[in-house]
Design a protein around this motif. Structure first.
Motif, PDB file in Angstrom:
ATOM      1  N   LYS A  74     -20.649   2.164  58.062  1.00 16.96           N
ATOM      2  CA  LYS A  74     -19.523   1.949  57.151  1.00 16.96           C
ATOM      3  C   LYS A  74     -20.017   1.314  55.844  1.00 16.96           C
ATOM      4  O   LYS A  74     -19.686   1.784  54.745  1.00 16.96           O
ATOM      5  CB  LYS A  74     -18.482   1.065  57.840  1.00 16.96           C
ATOM      6  CG  LYS A  74     -17.136   1.104  57.193  1.00 16.96           C
ATOM      7  CD  LYS A  74     -16.050   0.561  58.130  1.00 16.96           C
ATOM      8  CE  LYS A  74     -14.767   0.388  57.362  1.00 16.96           C
ATOM      9  NZ  LYS A  74     -14.488  -0.997  56.987  1.00 16.96           N
ATOM     10  N   ASP A  75     -20.820   0.276  55.988  1.00 19.03           N
ATOM     11  CA  ASP A  75     -21.334  -0.423  54.793  1.00 19.03           C
ATOM     12  C   ASP A  75     -22.127   0.524  53.884  1.00 19.03           C
ATOM     13  O   ASP A  75     -22.132   0.364  52.667  1.00 19.03           O
ATOM     14  CB  ASP A  75     -22.258  -1.588  55.199  1.00 19.03           C
ATOM     15  CG  ASP A  75     -21.459  -2.723  55.830  1.00 19.03           C
ATOM     16  OD1 ASP A  75     -20.211  -2.693  55.737  1.00 19.03           O
ATOM     17  OD2 ASP A  75     -22.081  -3.630  56.423  1.00 19.03           O
ATOM     18  N   GLU A  76     -22.813   1.468  54.488  1.00 21.87           N
ATOM     19  CA  GLU A  76     -23.631   2.400  53.706  1.00 21.87           C
ATOM     20  C   GLU A  76     -22.844   3.646  53.289  1.00 21.87           C
ATOM     21  O   GLU A  76     -23.422   4.605  52.775  1.00 21.87           O
ATOM     22  CB  GLU A  76     -24.870   2.824  54.504  1.00 21.87           C
ATOM     23  CG  GLU A  76     -25.846   1.690  54.797  1.00 21.87           C
ATOM     24  CD  GLU A  76     -26.382   1.026  53.536  1.00 21.87           C
ATOM     25  OE1 GLU A  76     -26.587   1.732  52.525  1.00 21.87           O
ATOM     26  OE2 GLU A  76     -26.585  -0.214  53.554  1.00 21.87           O
ATOM     27  N   ASN A  77     -21.550   3.648  53.570  1.00 17.35           N
ATOM     28  CA  ASN A  77     -20.668   4.787  53.257  1.00 17.35           C
ATOM     29  C   ASN A  77     -21.229   6.099  53.794  1.00 17.35           C
ATOM     30  O   ASN A  77     -21.210   7.125  53.118  1.00 17.35           O
ATOM     31  CB  ASN A  77     -20.476   4.937  51.741  1.00 17.35           C
ATOM     32  CG  ASN A  77     -19.735   3.760  51.191  1.00 17.35           C
ATOM     33  OD1 ASN A  77     -18.744   3.330  51.777  1.00 17.35           O
ATOM     34  ND2 ASN A  77     -20.233   3.223  50.077  1.00 17.35           N
ATOM     35  N   ILE A 124     -21.548   9.529  55.491  1.00 16.95           N
ATOM     36  CA  ILE A 124     -20.613  10.612  55.807  1.00 16.95           C
ATOM     37  C   ILE A 124     -21.230  11.492  56.899  1.00 16.95           C
ATOM     38  O   ILE A 124     -22.319  12.049  56.707  1.00 16.95           O
ATOM     39  CB  ILE A 124     -20.304  11.446  54.539  1.00 16.95           C
ATOM     40  CG1 ILE A 124     -19.624  10.538  53.510  1.00 16.95           C
ATOM     41  CG2 ILE A 124     -19.409  12.647  54.865  1.00 16.95           C
ATOM     42  CD1 ILE A 124     -19.544  11.130  52.109  1.00 16.95           C
ATOM     43  N   ASN A 135     -29.931  11.195  54.112  1.00 16.01           N
ATOM     44  CA  ASN A 135     -28.893  10.197  53.827  1.00 16.01           C
ATOM     45  C   ASN A 135     -28.871   9.072  54.858  1.00 16.01           C
ATOM     46  O   ASN A 135     -28.185   8.068  54.659  1.00 16.01           O
ATOM     47  CB  ASN A 135     -27.502  10.853  53.809  1.00 16.01           C
ATOM     48  CG  ASN A 135     -27.332  11.749  52.597  1.00 16.01           C
ATOM     49  OD1 ASN A 135     -28.046  11.595  51.607  1.00 16.01           O
ATOM     50  ND2 ASN A 135     -26.419  12.702  52.688  1.00 16.01           N
TER      51      ASN A 135
END
Ligand code: SAM
Length: 273
Positions: A8-11, A13, A73
């Motif tokens: 979540k912190d690293e967004n 996807i 990513n």
């Protein structure tokens, strides 16, 4: 380590196309590692590192972990989740683009393959390591339950097929754990199972591996046809020759491929070649 928070912190996807369904429960992860039988002398190849949760659990027990991950990513996620794992190296590449030889060079000796595999490359990955790898000792894979059941199937069942025979001719396989879909994050549409495949190349005496693979493929390409009909079509043999081969091995001439044991496939292949 809270992987959900890191993601979540690293967004991050999630990409469905890469089969990104991660395992997050520490107890479950360490039970998979325990079932793999690895210890402080084992080098592990992990395919599909994801958020690094399985990698982390492996790294606690193994000597060294080499992981492949296609999705660059995940780099920032992994630099957090694997921060303190000094025996882990990650290759951010598509493992399918690497020959087994090159992978084995990097590993530098005997190893165990552990993977929670994305559905779309499950069979090619397993078969490449079964057929071409020289130094793999054991394969512990989390895969779709239906594929797991095909790997360990008994003859004369609908699940028994070329993958069953191809694997169990050179290895011993068993399902060691069932994983319902809810155990993955995000949950996929299918349930999974962990299969342990212990390589045992001398289980049977296969004279010619290529000929063996050809026979197995031929027998299951049209699985509703009798073996005699498939052999006639695939090899250009006469019916009489095919019937003679089967009779020599005490296999009824009306048999279909799915009725032969793995050993009978080996015997038939050795006789033909
Ligand atoms: N091992 C992690 C776990 O258990 O939580 C992740 C498992 S997830 C089912 C599969 C992972 O394989 C994903 O992270 C995906 O990006 C990666 N992957 C998919 N195709 C790949 C390929 N061709 N080469 C390397 N990694 C791949």
């Amino acid at each position: 380590m809270d992987i959900k928070k890191i993601l979540k912190d690293e967004n991050f996807i999630f990409k469905k196309a890469f089969g990104q369904n991660f395992l997050t429960d520490d107890e479950l992860l360490s039970s998979i590692v325990d079932l793999s039988g690895i210890d402080e002398n084992t080098t592990v190849l992990e395919i599909g590192v994801g958020g690094g949760t399985l990698t982390r659990a492996i790294s606690k027990k193994a000597k060294r972990v080499v992981g492949f991950e296609i999705d660059k990513n995940l780099k920032p996620v992994l630099s957090k989740s694997l921060k303190d794992c000094s025996n882990v190296e990650i290759v951010f590449e598509d493992v399918m683009k690497w020959d087994i030889e090159r992978i084995e060079e990097l590993l530098g000796g005997k190893y165990t393959l552990i993977a929670n595999l994305p559905y779309y490359i499950t069979t090619p990955i397993i078969m490449r390591f079964i057929e071409d790898a020289k130094m793999v000792e054991s394969i512990v894979i989390t895969i779709q339950k239906e594929v797991a059941e095909r790997i360990v199937a008994s003859e004369k069942t609908a699940d028994y097929g070329s993958i069953t025979v191809g694997i169990n001719a050179v290895a011993d396989s068993k399902i060691v754990k069932y994983l319902p879909r809810e155990l993955f994050y995000p949950a996929p549409n299918v349930d999974s199972a962990v299969v342990k495949i212990d390589i045992n190349k001398n289980k049977y005496n296969i004279n010619d591996s290529k000929a063996f693979r050809k026979l197995v493929k031929n027998a299951f390409t049209m699985r509703r046809k009798t073996l005699v009909n498939n052999l006639m079509k695939g090899y250009g043999f006469s019916r009489a020759i095919c019937e003679e081969y089967l009779t020599k091995l005490n296999i009824p001439i009306t048999s279909r491929g799915e009725e032969l044991s793995v050993k009978q496939f080996v015997d038939l292949s050795n006789l033909i070649s």
